[in-house]
Design a protein around this motif. Structure first.
Motif, short mmCIF file in Angstrom:
data_model
loop_
_atom_site.label_atom_id
_atom_site.label_comp_id
_atom_site.label_asym_id
_atom_site.label_seq_id
_atom_site.Cartn_x
_atom_site.Cartn_y
_atom_site.Cartn_z
N LEU A 1 8.36 14.21 -0.45
CA LEU A 1 8.65 13.83 0.69
C LEU A 1 8.27 12.52 0.81
O LEU A 1 8.90 11.76 1.53
CB LEU A 1 7.99 14.65 1.92
CG LEU A 1 8.61 16.17 1.77
CD1 LEU A 1 7.92 17.09 2.74
CD2 LEU A 1 9.85 16.50 2.38
N TRP A 2 7.21 12.07 0.34
CA TRP A 2 6.68 10.62 0.68
C TRP A 2 7.71 9.69 -0.35
O TRP A 2 7.83 8.71 0.40
CB TRP A 2 5.29 10.53 -0.13
CG TRP A 2 4.05 10.69 0.80
CD1 TRP A 2 4.28 11.11 2.20
CD2 TRP A 2 2.75 11.16 0.47
NE1 TRP A 2 2.92 11.23 2.66
CE2 TRP A 2 2.04 11.36 1.87
CE3 TRP A 2 2.06 11.06 -0.82
CZ2 TRP A 2 0.67 11.53 1.68
CZ3 TRP A 2 0.78 11.50 -0.75
CH2 TRP A 2 0.17 11.75 0.45
N VAL A 3 7.86 10.22 -1.27
CA VAL A 3 9.00 9.48 -2.25
C VAL A 3 10.40 9.16 -1.51
O VAL A 3 10.97 8.22 -1.30
CB VAL A 3 9.07 9.79 -3.63
CG1 VAL A 3 10.34 9.24 -4.09
CG2 VAL A 3 7.92 10.17 -4.53
N VAL A 4 10.99 10.47 -0.79
CA VAL A 4 12.19 10.32 0.04
C VAL A 4 12.09 9.68 1.15
O VAL A 4 12.95 8.77 1.41
CB VAL A 4 12.69 11.83 -0.16
CG1 VAL A 4 14.02 11.74 0.67
CG2 VAL A 4 13.03 12.31 -1.47
N GLY A 5 11.02 9.86 1.99
CA GLY A 5 10.84 9.08 3.00
C GLY A 5 10.61 7.70 3.02
O GLY A 5 11.20 7.00 3.90
N VAL A 29 3.50 5.60 -3.17
CA VAL A 29 4.51 6.33 -3.86
C VAL A 29 4.68 6.28 -5.38
O VAL A 29 4.90 7.28 -6.13
CB VAL A 29 5.80 5.57 -3.10
CG1 VAL A 29 7.06 5.72 -4.13
CG2 VAL A 29 6.05 5.63 -1.84
N HIS A 30 4.04 5.33 -6.06
CA HIS A 30 4.00 5.20 -7.68
C HIS A 30 2.94 6.30 -7.94
O HIS A 30 3.53 6.76 -8.99
CB HIS A 30 3.24 3.86 -7.90
CG HIS A 30 3.11 3.49 -9.16
ND1 HIS A 30 1.92 3.31 -9.71
CD2 HIS A 30 4.05 3.78 -10.24
CE1 HIS A 30 1.85 3.46 -11.16
NE2 HIS A 30 3.08 3.70 -11.42
N ARG A 31 1.97 6.61 -7.25
CA ARG A 31 0.98 7.42 -7.65
C ARG A 31 1.70 8.95 -7.35
O ARG A 31 1.65 9.67 -8.63
CB ARG A 31 -0.23 7.63 -6.71
CG ARG A 31 -1.30 8.74 -7.21
CD ARG A 31 -1.91 8.35 -8.17
NE ARG A 31 -1.41 9.28 -9.46
CZ ARG A 31 -2.00 9.14 -10.73
NH1 ARG A 31 -2.73 7.93 -10.99
NH2 ARG A 31 -1.58 9.85 -11.46
N ALA A 32 2.36 9.10 -6.32
CA ALA A 32 3.32 10.31 -6.35
C ALA A 32 4.26 10.80 -7.31
O ALA A 32 4.31 11.88 -7.96
CB ALA A 32 3.94 10.39 -5.11
N LEU A 33 4.79 9.75 -7.80
CA LEU A 33 5.92 9.68 -8.77
C LEU A 33 5.46 10.14 -10.07
O LEU A 33 5.82 10.84 -11.15
CB LEU A 33 6.70 8.41 -8.91
CG LEU A 33 7.65 8.30 -7.79
CD1 LEU A 33 8.41 6.65 -7.81
CD2 LEU A 33 8.91 9.34 -7.87
N LEU A 34 4.15 9.51 -10.30
CA LEU A 34 3.49 9.75 -11.58
C LEU A 34 3.04 11.08 -11.51
O LEU A 34 3.34 11.95 -12.78
CB LEU A 34 2.15 9.02 -11.92
CG LEU A 34 2.63 7.59 -12.38
CD1 LEU A 34 1.23 6.69 -12.25
CD2 LEU A 34 2.88 7.51 -13.96
N ALA A 42 8.71 1.67 -9.13
CA ALA A 42 7.76 1.88 -8.08
C ALA A 42 6.93 1.05 -8.29
O ALA A 42 6.06 0.40 -7.46
CB ALA A 42 7.55 3.55 -8.10
N GLN A 43 6.22 0.95 -9.64
CA GLN A 43 5.19 0.16 -9.97
C GLN A 43 5.37 -1.38 -9.71
O GLN A 43 4.53 -2.13 -8.98
CB GLN A 43 4.62 0.32 -11.21
CG GLN A 43 3.37 -0.44 -11.77
CD GLN A 43 2.82 -0.16 -13.03
OE1 GLN A 43 3.68 0.32 -14.03
NE2 GLN A 43 1.62 -0.18 -13.34
N ARG A 44 6.65 -1.81 -10.03
CA ARG A 44 7.05 -3.16 -9.80
C ARG A 44 7.17 -3.46 -8.34
O ARG A 44 6.73 -4.47 -7.92
CB ARG A 44 8.40 -3.11 -10.36
CG ARG A 44 8.83 -4.88 -10.53
CD ARG A 44 10.23 -5.13 -10.56
NE ARG A 44 10.93 -4.82 -9.36
CZ ARG A 44 12.12 -4.78 -9.10
NH1 ARG A 44 12.94 -4.67 -10.24
NH2 ARG A 44 12.73 -4.95 -7.96
N GLY A 103 0.75 -1.22 -0.07
CA GLY A 103 -0.15 0.10 0.00
C GLY A 103 0.72 1.26 -0.10
O GLY A 103 0.30 2.42 -0.56
N SER A 104 2.03 1.26 0.74
CA SER A 104 2.94 2.31 0.85
C SER A 104 3.42 2.90 -0.71
O SER A 104 3.49 3.77 -1.14
CB SER A 104 4.04 2.14 1.71
OG SER A 104 3.47 1.75 3.05
#
Lengths: 110, 259
Positions: free
Chosen positions: B126-130, B58-63, B75-77, B53-54
């Motif tokens: 911040l979500w991606v980095v964290g 993160v995948h959505r955020a990167l998109l 991230a999707q993988r 779920g995390s």
């Protein structure tokens, strides 16, 4: 002192860029010293070594709590928070079956 | 549990290669110890599922952030990777237990709120980095220690599989840090210590045993885990931040205060 995973995780992270992240798997041989850095990383390592060697002379001061640090972080993949008070056995006697037949669930492994 | 993706890292398989047959090895263990280890692995199956779920977040955020497509694809993988980890951990639990085990419970996921982030975009960065540069780097350091200390074939094989993926997941964060726009890098720069502190706090909750009794099964004692986590900050994350062009001075100072 650099962490042995520093080249693997940080320096090699650029290999993800536009390549779909197809990277080598970890082998189960004896722990080997970190491999050579990716091409062009030598000067980066040298730069980092210079950073490592730079003395940090700033005084350690306590500026008080930062409220941003008080919120929860991302949950870990390794938190051991389940107690399984009812046990972990998957099998249960089949209802209405004679002879004590037992029905089990699949584990989903290979 | 979600079905594994046919186009996942191992084309729908849980692991890169089958786990070894360790029935003889496990038969020598006391039943109580086997069940204890099974419970630990089953609990880990639950937490691995939560991290799927995390990575959905993160995948959505990167998109949304328009990140490099290689980072987005990894991230999707990672979502599927975490589902594979769930299946792997449950399988290991069953092997230790000597019989099928229940499905892991579904745990609630509460992502960091980051209410003081200056924008939605900044919060996503911040979500991606964290999650990746901090949480998954801690996970890699932790698993590396577990693998290093493990002696049994089953634990070593399972930990190797987990570590292989976690390293990729950490790389997502570092690759993003190295390619993010400067206005978001400035935000992350200001959040380095809060990100380190909040995520390290979560890892410090992972305290299984105080002694060496389970180390050969891949569960090192708490003091060794603490050392590994602090070393990850000082010797990996701090120089890593310098490598991607951020100033790690405050983070380095904070890390020294943790020792």
């Amino acid at each position: 002192m650099s962490h042995r995973l520093l080249p693997t995780i940080v320096f090699a992270s650029s290999s993800l860029l536009a390549c779909g992240g197809q990277l080598d798997a970890i082998t189960d041989g004896p722990d080997a010293p970190p491999g050579p850095p990716p091409d062009g990383a030598a000067d980066v390592i040298a730069r980092d070594a210079a950073i490592d060697a730079t003395p940090d002379v700033a005084p350690i001061t306590d500026a008080g709590p930062d409220v941003r640090s008080c919120e929860g972080g991302w949950p870990t993949t390794k938190g051991q928070i389940c107690t399984f008070d009812a046990g972990i056995a998957c099998c249960s006697p089949a209802i209405g079956q004679d002879g004590g037949e037992v029905i089990c669930c699949a584990t989903g492994g290979q | 549990m979600s079905a594994l993706a046919a186009n996942g890292r191992w084309n729908g398989a849980v692991t890169s290669r089958p786990l070894p047959d360790t029935r003889d090895e496990l038969a020598e263990l006391a039943p109580a110890l086997r069940e204890h280890l099974a419970r630990i692995w089953l609990s880990q199956a639950a937490t691995e599922a939560r991290v799927a779920g995390s990575f959905t977040i993160v995948h959505r955020a990167l998109l949304d952030l328009g990140a490099d497509r290689g980072i987005v694809a990894t991230a999707q993988r990672a979502i599927d990777d975490e589902h594979r980890h769930t299946a792997l951990c449950r399988d290991v639990a069953a092997r230790y237990f000597g019989a099928p085990v229940i499905a892991p419970p579904v745990l609630e996921l509460v992502p960091p709120r980051h209410e003081l982030a200056p924008s939605v975009e900044a919060r996503q960065a911040l979500w991606v980095v964290g999650q990746c540069a901090f949480n998954e780097t801690f996970a890699s350091a932790y698993l590396s220690l577990c693998h290093e200390r493990a002696e049994t074939k089953l634990a070593r094989a399972a930990l190797r599989e987990l570590l292989s993926d976690e390293i990729d997941h950490a790389r997502i964060g570092w690759a993003y840090l190295d390619s993010m726009p400067s206005h978001l890098a400035a935000v992350v720069q200001d959040w380095l210590v809060p990100l380190a502190e909040s995520n390290l706090r979560e890892w410090r909750k992972v305290r299984l045993v105080e002694d060496e009794s389970l180390a050969k099964h891949g569960i090192p004692p708490a003091p060794a885990v603490e050392d590994a986590l602090l070393s990850a900050v000082t010797d990996l994350i701090v120089p890593g931040m310098a490598h991607v062009g951020l100033d790690p001075t405050a983070l380095a100072r904070w890390s020294r205060m943790q020792h």
